[in-house]
Design a protein around this motif. Structure first.
Motif, mmCIF file in Angstrom:
data_model
loop_
_atom_site.group_PDB
_atom_site.id
_atom_site.type_symbol
_atom_site.label_atom_id
_atom_site.label_comp_id
_atom_site.label_asym_id
_atom_site.label_seq_id
_atom_site.Cartn_x
_atom_site.Cartn_y
_atom_site.Cartn_z
ATOM 1 N N VAL A 439 0.762 -1.213 -0.126
ATOM 2 C CA VAL A 439 0.075 0.010 0.046
ATOM 3 C C VAL A 439 0.905 1.436 -0.070
ATOM 4 O O VAL A 439 1.866 1.329 0.808
ATOM 5 C CB VAL A 439 -1.047 0.130 1.077
ATOM 6 N N VAL A 447 1.775 8.765 -6.290
ATOM 7 C CA VAL A 447 0.135 8.837 -6.335
ATOM 8 C C VAL A 447 -0.291 9.710 -7.605
ATOM 9 O O VAL A 447 0.244 10.791 -7.691
ATOM 10 C CB VAL A 447 -0.556 9.419 -5.148
ATOM 11 N N ASP A 470 -2.274 5.740 -10.413
ATOM 12 C CA ASP A 470 -0.979 5.787 -9.695
ATOM 13 C C ASP A 470 -0.070 4.873 -10.257
ATOM 14 O O ASP A 470 -0.338 3.808 -10.919
ATOM 15 C CB ASP A 470 -1.319 5.188 -8.011
ATOM 16 N N GLN A 476 -3.895 4.024 -4.700
ATOM 17 C CA GLN A 476 -4.567 4.543 -3.497
ATOM 18 C C GLN A 476 -6.043 5.192 -3.611
ATOM 19 O O GLN A 476 -6.170 5.853 -4.614
ATOM 20 C CB GLN A 476 -3.535 5.637 -3.042
ATOM 21 N N TYR A 497 -9.107 0.132 2.090
ATOM 22 C CA TYR A 497 -7.808 0.698 2.204
ATOM 23 C C TYR A 497 -7.073 0.328 3.478
ATOM 24 O O TYR A 497 -7.847 0.588 4.513
ATOM 25 C CB TYR A 497 -7.869 2.122 2.273
#
Length: 534
Positions: A439, A447, A470, A476, A497
């Motif tokens: 992540v 991003v 991204d 994200q 997330y």
């Protein structure tokens, strides 16, 4: 007239059973292939016998226990037959040679098994799928095809590969499996002289100690695509949304390699490698994360290569072997190469190295819009053909990826039917690995800066990327405050997330429908306390 109507009605129900796959056959360790009829009360003893009795669209349910001997996936099914463990991973398929062969099958799906050699001294291969159907040439007029291997634990070969797909087979899908511990200079997957192969949503790693075996640091790549048999066609490969970690192999091998045998032709053609997470959590030196030998038309995009990953070249090796033609048309778009230790490609030499590639070995390549992070130091520039400076749209920034020093391996504990993390399914373990180690941080330099024209349409969790994607495997998601959600709000497992490792302790926290209520969230580790993304 009434007799005619009755016959028509009987014919309708027979047709309906065929159309809707109504047949169910049962296999059990106490079954009998001679006297069994495949009912729950009178089961068969082997999967092979059940397939010999199966109709189009049938379901074969295999009870818990250990089944020894070779299993032959055979039969020609226009509507695929599913062979499924009644309880995932409790039907153990074992043999002292190839455990499963599929030489003449068409339309078969294998799901939910624990598959391995029975111990040292076994003959080669755990699973082999090849075309022995075609009467003209392998992969010819009527090949072995439409085979799916899904949600299985495939492990511990004591001789050769875990899964070999070769000799003209086509339209094969390998999805959502766990692979570990091949033997010697062989692979998890040897994909060899075939067409239309999809490898997705799997976990590949090695942990020989976990199986009570010594690690000789002599195993080969996790996936090799090549053409040893010199077939006319070896093309159309998709390798996407997989997790690779815990390298224990040789210094000459890779997570993924195209070409190997030094043939005087392109050994692999037309391949897409996207949205994979490649973790350098181990201390053993590899050749490079990705390799191409004498192959062409390969796209490597939106992958995340992260960690110390001691390697002779961090990102790639592009070269010729033997009589190969030069590598041609290899494209690298929107990937993350991130070594937070600043030793990118240090390997055994101590000198950082991004790629191993020469003009004599590479006819054409493209390197565009990738992210390079070498712990704050400049990414390595060497005398090789491919360097970060060749990327005119390069992003040099910290992707802010999680630390790998305390990586929890996806170790399967068969006695307790769960992983070391507490999860009980491969999919839950896959989600844990992605959320724990793949992540992007809130201020990540990856991003919204991918090139949309060359980006994958979805991310490693299958979520749509949108107009401003991204870089890397993980997209994200936008955040909303937990306080803005109603108490009964629910979030889909694939869309949360930081769900698996930072918000839920195990998959047991999920509701019965595979979703999680906001009130049930329990923060684990260092995840943010104020937002969920979906």
């Amino acid at each position: 007239m009434m007799k005619t109507m009755a016959l028509l009605g009987l014919g309708f129900w027979i047709l309906a059973l065929g159309l809707f796959g109504g047949q169910t056959l049962h296999v059990a360790v106490n079954g009998d292939d001679g006297t069994g009829d495949g009912s729950a009360e009178n089961p068969l003893a082997t999967i092979t016998a059940a397939l010999d009795r199966a109709q189009d669209g049938a379901e074969i349910i295999v009870g818990p226990g250990e089944y020894t001997g070779r299993i032959r996936l055979r039969g020609n099914f226009a509507t695929p037959v599913t062979v499924r463990a009644a309880v995932p991973y409790t039907a153990l398929l074992r043999h002292n040679g190839t455990v499963i062969t599929c030489y003449t099958g068409v339309g078969i799906r294998l799901e939910g098994f624990d598959i391995a050699h029975d111990g040292p001294g076994a003959a080669g291969l755990v699973i082999q799928i090849q075309d022995l159907r075609s009467t003209d040439t392998p992969g010819g007029n009527d090949p072995t095809r439409n085979i799916t291997i899904e949600n299985n634990i495939i492990h511990d070969s004591y001789n050769n590969d875990l899964l070999k797909i070769n000799n003209g087979a086509r339209d094969i899908t390998v999805r959502g499996n766990l692979f570990f511990n091949q033997q010697g200079s062989d692979e998890h997957m040897d994909v060899n002289g075939v067409e239309n192969i999809v490898i997705e949503d799997n976990i590949f790693f090695n942990h020989f100690e976990g199986s009570g075996r010594p690690n000789g640091n002599d195993t080969s790549s996790f996936i090799v695509v090549k053409n040893s048999g010199e077939l006319a066609v070896n093309r159309n490969f998709t390798i996407r949304r997989n997790v690779f970690l815990n390298w224990q192999g040789s210094t000459g091998s890779h997570f993924i390699l195209f070409g190997e045998d030094g043939k005087p032709f392109f050994e692999a053609e037309e391949a897409l490698v996207e949205n994979n997470l490649m973790l350098g959590n181990a201390t053993h030196v590899m050749r490079a994360a990705f390799g191409v030998k004498g192959s062409r038309n390969i796209t490597f995009r939106n992958n995340t290569v992260h960690g110390d990953l001691p390697a002779l070249a961090y990102a790639m090796r592009l070269n010729r072997e033997g009589n190969n033609p030069p590598v041609e048309n290899v494209h690298f778009y929107n990937n993350i190469w991130s070594d937070p230790t600043g030793t990118m490609g240090a390997g055994n030499s101590g000198a950082n190295d991004f790629s191993d590639s020469t003009a004599a070995d590479v006819a054409s390549f493209e390197l565009t819009n990738n992210l390079y992070w070498n712990g704050g130091s400049d990414p390595p520039e060497t005398g090789d053909l491919v360097n970060p400076s060749d990327d005119t749209a390069a992003v040099t920034a910290d992707p802010i990826l999680p630390d790998l020093t305390q990586t929890t391996l996806p170790t399967w504990l068969p006695q307790s039917l769960r992983f070391a993390s507490g999860n009980t399914t491969i999919r839950a373990e896959f989600l844990r690995l992605v959320n724990a180690y793949g992540v992007l941080g809130a201020q990540s330099g990856a991003v919204d800066v991918a090139d949309p024209a060359n980006a994958a349409g979805e991310d490693i969790l299958g979520r749509t990327r949108g107009a401003n994607p991204d870089i890397g495997a993980f997209e994200q998601a936008p955040c909303v405050l937990i306080g803005d959600l109603n108490n009964d709000a629910v979030v889909d497992l694939n869309d949360v997330y930081l769900l698996a490792s930072r918000w839920l302790s195990t998959e047991s926290d999920l509701d019965a429908d595979g979703r999680v209520t906001v009130l049930d969230l329990v923060r684990q580790g260092n995840g943010p306390t104020t937002c969920l993304g979906f």
